[in-house]
Scaffold this motif. Structure first.
Motif, short mmCIF file in Angstrom:
data_model
loop_
_atom_site.label_atom_id
_atom_site.label_comp_id
_atom_site.label_asym_id
_atom_site.label_seq_id
_atom_site.Cartn_x
_atom_site.Cartn_y
_atom_site.Cartn_z
N SER A 5 0.84 -1.20 0.00
CA SER A 5 0.00 0.00 0.00
C SER A 5 0.87 1.24 0.00
O SER A 5 2.03 1.22 0.42
CB SER A 5 -0.92 0.01 1.22
N GLY A 6 0.30 2.33 -0.48
CA GLY A 6 1.03 3.59 -0.49
C GLY A 6 0.14 4.76 -0.82
O GLY A 6 -1.00 4.60 -1.28
N GLU A 7 0.64 5.97 -0.54
CA GLU A 7 -0.08 7.19 -0.85
C GLU A 7 0.08 7.53 -2.32
O GLU A 7 1.16 7.36 -2.91
CB GLU A 7 0.44 8.34 0.01
N LEU A 8 -1.01 8.03 -2.93
CA LEU A 8 -1.00 8.43 -4.34
C LEU A 8 -1.14 9.94 -4.43
O LEU A 8 -1.28 10.64 -3.43
CB LEU A 8 -2.13 7.74 -5.10
N ARG A 18 -5.12 6.88 -1.81
CA ARG A 18 -4.37 5.73 -1.32
C ARG A 18 -4.60 4.56 -2.25
O ARG A 18 -5.71 4.34 -2.74
CB ARG A 18 -4.79 5.37 0.10
N GLY A 19 -3.54 3.81 -2.50
CA GLY A 19 -3.64 2.65 -3.37
C GLY A 19 -3.06 1.41 -2.72
O GLY A 19 -2.10 1.49 -1.96
N THR A 20 -3.67 0.27 -3.00
CA THR A 20 -3.18 -1.02 -2.52
C THR A 20 -3.15 -1.98 -3.70
O THR A 20 -4.12 -2.07 -4.46
CB THR A 20 -4.10 -1.59 -1.42
N VAL A 21 -2.04 -2.65 -3.88
CA VAL A 21 -1.94 -3.66 -4.92
C VAL A 21 -1.80 -5.03 -4.27
O VAL A 21 -1.08 -5.19 -3.29
CB VAL A 21 -0.75 -3.37 -5.88
N VAL A 22 -2.57 -5.98 -4.76
CA VAL A 22 -2.56 -7.36 -4.26
C VAL A 22 -2.11 -8.27 -5.39
O VAL A 22 -2.68 -8.24 -6.48
CB VAL A 22 -3.97 -7.79 -3.77
N VAL A 23 -1.08 -9.06 -5.14
CA VAL A 23 -0.51 -9.93 -6.16
C VAL A 23 -0.52 -11.37 -5.68
O VAL A 23 -0.16 -11.66 -4.54
CB VAL A 23 0.95 -9.52 -6.50
N SER A 24 -0.96 -12.27 -6.54
CA SER A 24 -0.91 -13.71 -6.27
C SER A 24 -0.10 -14.39 -7.36
O SER A 24 -0.49 -14.35 -8.53
CB SER A 24 -2.33 -14.30 -6.21
N ALA A 44 -8.11 1.30 -5.24
CA ALA A 44 -7.90 2.74 -5.10
C ALA A 44 -8.92 3.32 -4.15
O ALA A 44 -10.08 2.89 -4.12
CB ALA A 44 -8.00 3.43 -6.46
N SER A 45 -8.49 4.30 -3.37
CA SER A 45 -9.39 4.97 -2.44
C SER A 45 -9.14 6.47 -2.49
O SER A 45 -8.01 6.92 -2.31
CB SER A 45 -9.16 4.44 -1.01
N GLY A 46 -10.21 7.23 -2.77
CA GLY A 46 -10.11 8.68 -2.73
C GLY A 46 -9.42 9.31 -3.92
O GLY A 46 -8.92 10.44 -3.81
N MET A 47 -9.41 8.64 -5.07
CA MET A 47 -8.77 9.22 -6.25
C MET A 47 -9.64 10.31 -6.86
O MET A 47 -10.85 10.15 -7.01
CB MET A 47 -8.48 8.15 -7.29
N ALA A 48 -9.01 11.43 -7.22
CA ALA A 48 -9.74 12.50 -7.90
C ALA A 48 -10.13 12.04 -9.30
O ALA A 48 -9.41 11.25 -9.92
CB ALA A 48 -8.87 13.75 -7.99
N PRO A 49 -11.26 12.50 -9.83
CA PRO A 49 -11.65 12.10 -11.19
C PRO A 49 -10.64 12.62 -12.19
O PRO A 49 -10.06 13.70 -12.01
CB PRO A 49 -13.03 12.73 -11.37
#
Length: 250
Positions: free
Chosen positions: A151-154, A159-165, A175-180
């Protein structure tokens, strides 16, 4: 269960996929691990949004399509109580029903007659099946036993989180709270293949919070980036990245 193993259970816990013993152990772990608590909150919020995805908005051109085809397609006779088989009362059946209901409602709203038209029904079924497959694949990545998160600040406080399998060879970006994006533009995600950017799909321009199953396999990609591109996306990045994130390795 070791602490390292507990760190990998955030996705499965958010989807209520842990056996009772592992759930209790993980909840004890959450009391002392703020990083896992944050990931669980983000993944749980995403799972809730996916649950609302069963309702699909009707396409913009639906009215024109319905009214145009009313004049060329003969209305079917009443079914006299006959029920169409939908393969059970699962998610696919509900999505199909919602899509078909949207067709009927649109026709009635514009003064038309409720029409059970084969082509529109087939389109709705295909769209519902595609949405179901994508959501199932997304859930498989989030709940995979080897899923790793970063996770990290954008830009702009998002805020963004990437999940990898690795077992699924897929990745999900939350993504959370991204401006349009600017009018006529879209956020496009890219795999970073040793400095070469490979398209991984588009984000919903209307959603400040979004969950995206990256398009294509992870393979040897070491991270991902996001750029602002013309509507429909680009073959290669045409702007500086608004976000760069490394994929988790441990």
């Amino acid at each position: 269960m070791s602490t390292a193993e507990l760190h990998t259970l955030t996705g499965a816990y958010a989807l209520h996929a842990l056996p009772e013993s592992e759930q209790r152990a993980f909840e004890r772990h959450l009391e002392d691990c703020e990083a896992c608590s944050q990931e669980v909150r983000e993944l749980s919020a995403t799972a809730a949004r996916l649950g609302l995805a069963v309702a699909e908005s009707s396409p913009r051109d639906l009215r024109e399509r319905v009214l145009r085809e009313i004049t060329t397609v003969r209305q079917e006779a009443p079914a006299h109580g006959r029920r169409e088989r939908t393969g059970g009362r699962g998610r696919t059946g509900r999505w199909y029903a919602y899509a078909l209901a949207a067709c009927v409602a649109a026709a009635a709203a514009f003064g038309g007659v409720a029409v059970w038209q084969n082509q529109l029904a087939q389109d709705a079924r295909q769209e519902a099946n595609q949405a179901q497959r994508q959501n199932e694949q997304l859930a498989q990545v989030l709940s995979a036993s080897d899923a790793k998160t970063s996770s990290g600040e954008l830009t702009g406080g998002a805020r963004g989180t990437v999940v990898v399998s690795q077992s699924q060879n897929r990745a999900v970006f939350l993504a959370s709270g991204m401006a349009p994006p600017p009018s006529g533009k879209v956020y496009q995600i890219w795999f970073n293949d040793e400095g070469t950017m490979r398209s991984a799909g588009l984000m919903d321009p209307k959603a400040s919070d979004d969950a995206v199953l990256l398009d294509g396999p992870v393979d040897q990609a070491s991270g991902m980036g996001i750029t602002v591109e013309p509507a429909g996306g680009s073959a290669e990045p045409t702007s500086d990245p608004v976000a760069l994130m490394d994929f988790p390795t441990a």
